[in-house]
Write a protein that holds these residues in place. Structure first.
Motif, PDB file in Angstrom:
ATOM      1  N   VAL A 189       0.832  -1.209   0.000  1.00  0.00           N
ATOM      2  CA  VAL A 189       0.000   0.000   0.000  1.00  0.00           C
ATOM      3  C   VAL A 189       0.861   1.251   0.000  1.00  0.00           C
ATOM      4  O   VAL A 189       0.586   2.218  -0.733  1.00  0.00           O
ATOM      5  N   ARG A 190       1.926   1.237   0.793  1.00  0.00           N
ATOM      6  CA  ARG A 190       2.808   2.414   0.834  1.00  0.00           C
ATOM      7  C   ARG A 190       3.434   2.680  -0.535  1.00  0.00           C
ATOM      8  O   ARG A 190       3.575   3.836  -0.945  1.00  0.00           O
ATOM      9  N   ILE A 191       3.817   1.618  -1.239  1.00  0.00           N
ATOM     10  CA  ILE A 191       4.422   1.785  -2.563  1.00  0.00           C
ATOM     11  C   ILE A 191       3.415   2.411  -3.525  1.00  0.00           C
ATOM     12  O   ILE A 191       3.739   3.333  -4.279  1.00  0.00           O
ATOM     13  N   GLY A 192       2.186   1.914  -3.512  1.00  0.00           N
ATOM     14  CA  GLY A 192       1.166   2.457  -4.402  1.00  0.00           C
ATOM     15  C   GLY A 192       0.837   3.907  -4.102  1.00  0.00           C
ATOM     16  O   GLY A 192       0.696   4.731  -5.017  1.00  0.00           O
ATOM     17  N   VAL A 193       0.707   4.232  -2.821  1.00  0.00           N
ATOM     18  CA  VAL A 193       0.409   5.612  -2.421  1.00  0.00           C
ATOM     19  C   VAL A 193       1.547   6.548  -2.829  1.00  0.00           C
ATOM     20  O   VAL A 193       1.313   7.639  -3.368  1.00  0.00           O
ATOM     21  N   ALA A 194       2.787   6.119  -2.589  1.00  0.00           N
ATOM     22  CA  ALA A 194       3.940   6.954  -2.950  1.00  0.00           C
ATOM     23  C   ALA A 194       4.014   7.173  -4.453  1.00  0.00           C
ATOM     24  O   ALA A 194       4.300   8.283  -4.925  1.00  0.00           O
ATOM     25  N   ALA A 195       3.741   6.118  -5.232  1.00  0.00           N
ATOM     26  CA  ALA A 195       3.781   6.249  -6.688  1.00  0.00           C
ATOM     27  C   ALA A 195       2.715   7.207  -7.183  1.00  0.00           C
ATOM     28  O   ALA A 195       2.968   8.042  -8.066  1.00  0.00           O
TER      29      ALA A 195
END
Length: 240
Positions: free
Chosen positions: A72-78
Motif C-alpha cells: 500500500v505504501r508503494i502504491g500511495v507513494a507512486a
C-alpha cells in the motif's frame, strides 16, 4: 477523463488506464517481483503501448488500503509522485471497493475479503445492481465467523471476491445458499477496479488531492502492536 490507476495491495501488482467508460489497457504482474521494481516500469510501458505520455493523464489513483502495509505504501507513494509534478487529482480508493467493481455486473451481494492473517479477513459488502455498487458496511477487519453470519442472514445471491475469497468459500461458502466464488480473473485485486472506484469519487466531487491521500491500514502493523504491548507491560510493571 483519463485515469491512471495503481494496485499494489497484495502479491500481484497492476496498472490500468481508463478513459471515460473505456479501459484502454491494463498490465497485471503476479510473478513474485517486488512492486517497487515493477510498478513504475509497468506504468511507463502502458503509456507507451497506448501511445500516450504523462501529460495526457488527467488523474491518478491507487488502492489506499487495506492490504499489505509495504504494498500500500508503494502504491500511495507512486500515485503522489506522479500527481505532484503535474498538479492533477490523486485519488486513494478502498482496496475492497475496488475489488468489488470487478463483479459489478453481478446482481446481488458482492462479498469482498482479503486475508489479514491472525484468523481475520479485511472485509466489506456491496449490493450490485445494474452495474452500480451500494456499500452495505464499512471496511473492517473481522473473523471468518462474522463474515459467515452476515451472509447467512442475507437472502440475495452472493459472490465472493478478493485474495481471501477462496479461504472464506472453503471455510463456509458451500454451506450458504446462493453463495458462489468469483472466477479468478474477476476475483483478484486489479488496477481496473481502482480506476472505476476513482471515477466514481471524481464524479462525486471528492477531495482527491495528494495532500489528502494517506494509507488506510485498518489495524496496527506488527511492529506497532509489539511496541504497544511493550509499553503496556512496562506501565503495568511500574504500577505493580
Amino acid at each position: 477523463m483519463r485515469i491512471l490507476a495503481f494496485e499494489t495491495s497484495a502479491k500481484a501488482a497492476s496498472v490500468a488506464l481508463l478513459e471515460g467508460d473505456m479501459l484502454l489497457g491494463e498490465l497485471y504482474l503476479n510473478c513474485g517481483l517486488t512492486h517497487s521494481r515493477t510498478l513504475l516500469e509497468s506504468a511507463q510501458r502502458l503509456l507507451e503501448i497506448t501511445e500516450l505520455t504523462a501529460k495526457d493523464i488527467d488523474a491518478v489513483a491507487c488502492a489506499a488500503g487495506p492490504g499489505s502495509f509495504t504494498g500500500v505504501r508503494i502504491g500511495v507513494a507512486a500515485a503522489k509522485g506522479f500527481a505532484w509534478g503535474r498538479d492533477i487529482p490523486c485519488c486513494g480508493v478502498s482496496t475492497l471497493e475496488a475489488m468489488a467493481w470487478q463483479a459489478s455486473e453481478f446482481s446481488g451481494i458482492v462479498c469482498c475479503a482479503m486475508d489479514a492473517r491472525r484468523s481475520q479477513v479485511y472485509h466489506a459488502r456491496f449490493l450490485a445492481e445494474n452495474g452500480t455498487l451500494t456499500r452495505l458496511c464499512p471496511d473492517c477487519a473481522v473473523s471468518l465467523d462474522e463474515v459467515r453470519l452476515a451472509l447467512e442472514n442475507c437472502e440475495k445471491p452472493k459472490i465472493m471476491v478478493g485474495d481471501g475469497a477462496q479461504l472464506c468459500y472453503n471455510t463456509f461458502g458451500t454451506e450458504i445458499s446462493g453463495c458462489m466464488l468469483a472466477p479468478e480473473h474477476r476475483r483478484m485485486q486489479r488496477a481496473s477496479g481502482v480506476a472505476l472506484a476513482a471515477r466514481r469519487l471524481l464524479g462525486e466531487g471528492a477531495d482527491c488531492s495528494g495532500a489528502a491521500l494517506a494509507p488506510n491500514y485498518l489495524r496496527l502493523s506488527q511492529a506497532e502492536r509489539e511496541r504497544a504491548e511493550r509499553l503496556r507491560t512496562s506501565k503495568e510493571s511500574v504500577n505493580g
